[in-house]
Motif scaffolding. Structure first.
Motif, mmCIF file in Angstrom:
data_model
loop_
_atom_site.group_PDB
_atom_site.id
_atom_site.type_symbol
_atom_site.label_atom_id
_atom_site.label_comp_id
_atom_site.label_asym_id
_atom_site.label_seq_id
_atom_site.Cartn_x
_atom_site.Cartn_y
_atom_site.Cartn_z
ATOM 1 N N ILE A 218 0.865 -1.185 0.000
ATOM 2 C CA ILE A 218 0.000 0.000 0.000
ATOM 3 C C ILE A 218 0.898 1.231 0.000
ATOM 4 N N HIS A 219 0.565 2.204 -0.844
ATOM 5 C CA HIS A 219 1.267 3.490 -0.847
ATOM 6 C C HIS A 219 0.328 4.527 -0.223
ATOM 7 N N SER A 220 0.834 5.279 0.754
ATOM 8 C CA SER A 220 -0.065 6.173 1.490
ATOM 9 C C SER A 220 0.668 7.363 2.075
ATOM 10 N N ARG A 221 -0.055 8.474 2.174
ATOM 11 C CA ARG A 221 0.371 9.664 2.907
ATOM 12 C C ARG A 221 -0.358 9.763 4.246
ATOM 13 N N VAL A 222 -1.384 8.967 4.445
ATOM 14 C CA VAL A 222 -2.255 9.104 5.608
ATOM 15 C C VAL A 222 -1.503 9.116 6.938
ATOM 16 N N PRO A 223 -0.552 8.207 7.195
ATOM 17 C CA PRO A 223 0.062 8.207 8.530
ATOM 18 C C PRO A 223 0.721 9.520 8.926
ATOM 19 N N VAL A 224 1.226 10.298 7.947
ATOM 20 C CA VAL A 224 1.834 11.580 8.287
ATOM 21 C C VAL A 224 0.889 12.759 8.048
ATOM 22 N N ALA A 225 -0.037 12.637 7.111
ATOM 23 C CA ALA A 225 -0.909 13.762 6.759
ATOM 24 C C ALA A 225 -2.237 13.750 7.503
ATOM 25 N N THR B 67 -3.852 -9.737 6.847
ATOM 26 C CA THR B 67 -4.363 -10.515 5.715
ATOM 27 C C THR B 67 -3.840 -11.936 5.674
ATOM 28 N N GLY B 68 -2.818 -12.236 6.469
ATOM 29 C CA GLY B 68 -2.200 -13.552 6.399
ATOM 30 C C GLY B 68 -1.091 -13.642 5.374
ATOM 31 N N LYS B 69 -0.898 -12.575 4.575
ATOM 32 C CA LYS B 69 0.210 -12.507 3.622
ATOM 33 C C LYS B 69 1.056 -11.288 3.942
ATOM 34 N N PRO B 70 2.328 -11.297 3.537
ATOM 35 C CA PRO B 70 3.174 -10.135 3.816
ATOM 36 C C PRO B 70 2.572 -8.862 3.231
ATOM 37 N N LEU B 71 2.512 -7.828 4.075
ATOM 38 C CA LEU B 71 1.975 -6.552 3.631
ATOM 39 C C LEU B 71 2.974 -5.455 3.958
ATOM 40 N N TYR B 72 3.312 -4.671 2.947
ATOM 41 C CA TYR B 72 4.255 -3.571 3.085
ATOM 42 C C TYR B 72 3.505 -2.261 2.877
ATOM 43 N N LEU B 73 3.758 -1.297 3.748
ATOM 44 C CA LEU B 73 3.161 0.029 3.611
ATOM 45 C C LEU B 73 4.268 1.019 3.306
ATOM 46 N N CYS B 74 4.204 1.646 2.123
ATOM 47 C CA CYS B 74 5.151 2.687 1.739
ATOM 48 C C CYS B 74 4.573 4.038 2.141
ATOM 49 N N VAL B 75 5.211 4.673 3.097
ATOM 50 C CA VAL B 75 4.757 5.964 3.612
ATOM 51 C C VAL B 75 5.455 7.074 2.838
ATOM 52 N N ARG C 134 1.387 2.108 15.675
ATOM 53 C CA ARG C 134 0.207 1.233 15.682
ATOM 54 C C ARG C 134 0.263 0.252 14.514
ATOM 55 N N LEU C 135 0.665 0.736 13.356
ATOM 56 C CA LEU C 135 0.781 -0.144 12.191
ATOM 57 C C LEU C 135 1.898 -1.168 12.386
ATOM 58 N N HIS C 136 2.999 -0.722 12.952
ATOM 59 C CA HIS C 136 4.119 -1.635 13.204
ATOM 60 C C HIS C 136 3.699 -2.764 14.140
ATOM 61 N N ARG C 137 2.982 -2.417 15.195
ATOM 62 C CA ARG C 137 2.531 -3.447 16.154
ATOM 63 C C ARG C 137 1.564 -4.415 15.509
ATOM 64 N N ALA C 138 0.885 -3.975 14.446
ATOM 65 C CA ALA C 138 -0.051 -4.851 13.740
ATOM 66 C C ALA C 138 0.675 -5.761 12.747
ATOM 67 N N GLY C 139 1.997 -5.628 12.672
ATOM 68 C CA GLY C 139 2.772 -6.507 11.794
ATOM 69 C C GLY C 139 2.998 -5.977 10.398
ATOM 70 N N VAL C 140 2.650 -4.723 10.151
ATOM 71 C CA VAL C 140 2.859 -4.128 8.834
ATOM 72 C C VAL C 140 4.320 -3.706 8.709
ATOM 73 N N VAL C 141 4.968 -4.076 7.613
ATOM 74 C CA VAL C 141 6.342 -3.645 7.353
ATOM 75 C C VAL C 141 6.287 -2.248 6.749
ATOM 76 N N LEU C 142 7.020 -1.306 7.354
ATOM 77 C CA LEU C 142 6.940 0.093 6.967
ATOM 78 C C LEU C 142 8.157 0.498 6.139
ATOM 79 N N LEU C 143 7.897 1.031 4.961
ATOM 80 C CA LEU C 143 8.928 1.547 4.070
ATOM 81 C C LEU C 143 8.645 3.026 3.812
#
Length: 334
Positions: free
Chosen positions: A184-191, A206-214, A232-241
């Motif tokens: 997922i590509h998003s500005r939401v976490p900072v904006a 989702t049970g599959k690897p999920l990467y969030l590009c901030v 919060r996203l990190h604790r949910a297991g989302v890999v943050l880029l």
């Protein structure tokens, strides 16, 4: 307020008049901004407005979001579709430029509208939300295209969707056996960090690897609220880029880039891409020459940890995809 400073807004600012009332646009700039607003959308969230220093005419946060008449001047090299989305759109909402990955654009609304956006001709408050039939057709395309191993949700900003809607899309994609990765590509976490609720974080499971590009371009965008949302996203297991655009007047110095990348790492975000500006119409004032970008990164070598090092990339013309720009480095240097 006693000092005459307008109070911070408690709602998103969407017009030049609202920006002026909030103290973010001087009166003499109103006429030019109103002309810009007839063509390009404006949106400045309360979280972003709080980061702007109205006393600084060169504020790097304001420069990203406050309209400027220069946006209406198209340079000869600028293109309406600089990433060539249109020729690589097999069905509405899908862009397929690479053999093993494809974009899904479920909507074209964003919490903020960047003045340098390469999709600035398409995004806006009406949202371009895919209908049920269009979404079904897009997901059916993914289902019948087994060469695609990664689905990338972009737009617009996918985190503007409700947790229920976003979770449904992710679950349907994750159910496809040939898809290994979701991104997922998003500005939401900072904006608009307030949108990153526990419900949203839960929807990303989702049970599959999920990467969030901030997407962030300046260290100040990592406010306490943004860092909390990313945690919060990190604790949910989302890999943050992290992905950023090299922008004149925003991050075109060694100190600014170092501050940005260090802020990302402190927020558990791994710098991933530093983009050369895509030549969308009216964005020339943000352009930094490639050689200057290479020199900036070369100056950072050894100054920051390798974890802070993004890949400097540029989109090739006609939808050819991204290519790394360097800089080249000799083992004998230094």
């Amino acid at each position: 307020m006693p000092d005459g400073t307008p109070p911070l807004p408690n709602r998103t600012l969407k017009t030049p008049q609202a920006l002026h009332a909030a103290g973010l646009l001087p009166a003499e700039a109103l006429p030019g901004a109103e002309v810009v607003a007839r063509r390009y959308s404006i949106s400045v969230t309360p979280a972003v407005a709080a980061l702007i220093d109205p006393a600084d005419p060169a504020d790097p946060i304001a420069r990203q979001y406050i309209p400027d008449p220069a946006e209406l001047v198209t340079a000869p090299h600028e293109l309406a579709d600089p990433t060539a989305d249109a020729p690589f759109t097999p069905v509405t909402g899908v862009v397929h430029r690479y053999p093993d990955r494809a974009l899904l654009k479920p909507l074209l609304a964003c919490p903020v509208y960047c003045r340098f956006c390469f999709r600035r001709e398409a995004v806006g408050p009406d949202g371009g939300l895919l209908s049920e039939a269009e979404l079904d057709a897009a997901l059916a395309w993914f289902a019948r295209t087994p060469a695609v191993r990664e689905a990338i949700l972009t737009g617009g900003d996918p985190l503007m969707l409700s947790p229920r809607r976003l979770g449904e899309i992710l679950r349907r994609l994750a159910a496809l056996p040939h898809l290994d990765l979701l991104r997922i590509h998003s500005r939401v976490p900072v904006a608009a960090p307030g949108l990153v609720t526990e419900a949203l974080a839960a929807a990303l499971e989702t049970g599959k690897p999920l990467y969030l590009c901030v997407h962030a371009n300046h260290a100040r965008e990592f406010s306490p609220a943004a860092v909390e949302a990313l945690g919060r996203l990190h604790r949910a297991g989302v890999v943050l880029l992290g992905q950023s655009v090299l922008l004149r007047g925003v991050n075109d110095s060694v100190d600014a880039l170092e501050g940005l990348f260090r802020s990302m790492l402190r927020a558990r975000v791994k710098p991933y891409y530093l983009h050369q500006l895509d030549p969308a119409p009216g964005t020339a004032r943000f352009a930094v020459p490639v050689e200057e970008g290479r020199a900036l990164l070369r100056a950072l070598r050894g100054r920051v940890t390798g974890l802070a090092w993004p890949t400097y990339v540029q989109e090739r013309p006609a939808g050819g995809g991204k290519v790394p720009l360097g800089p080249e480095y000799s083992p004998n240097e230094g």
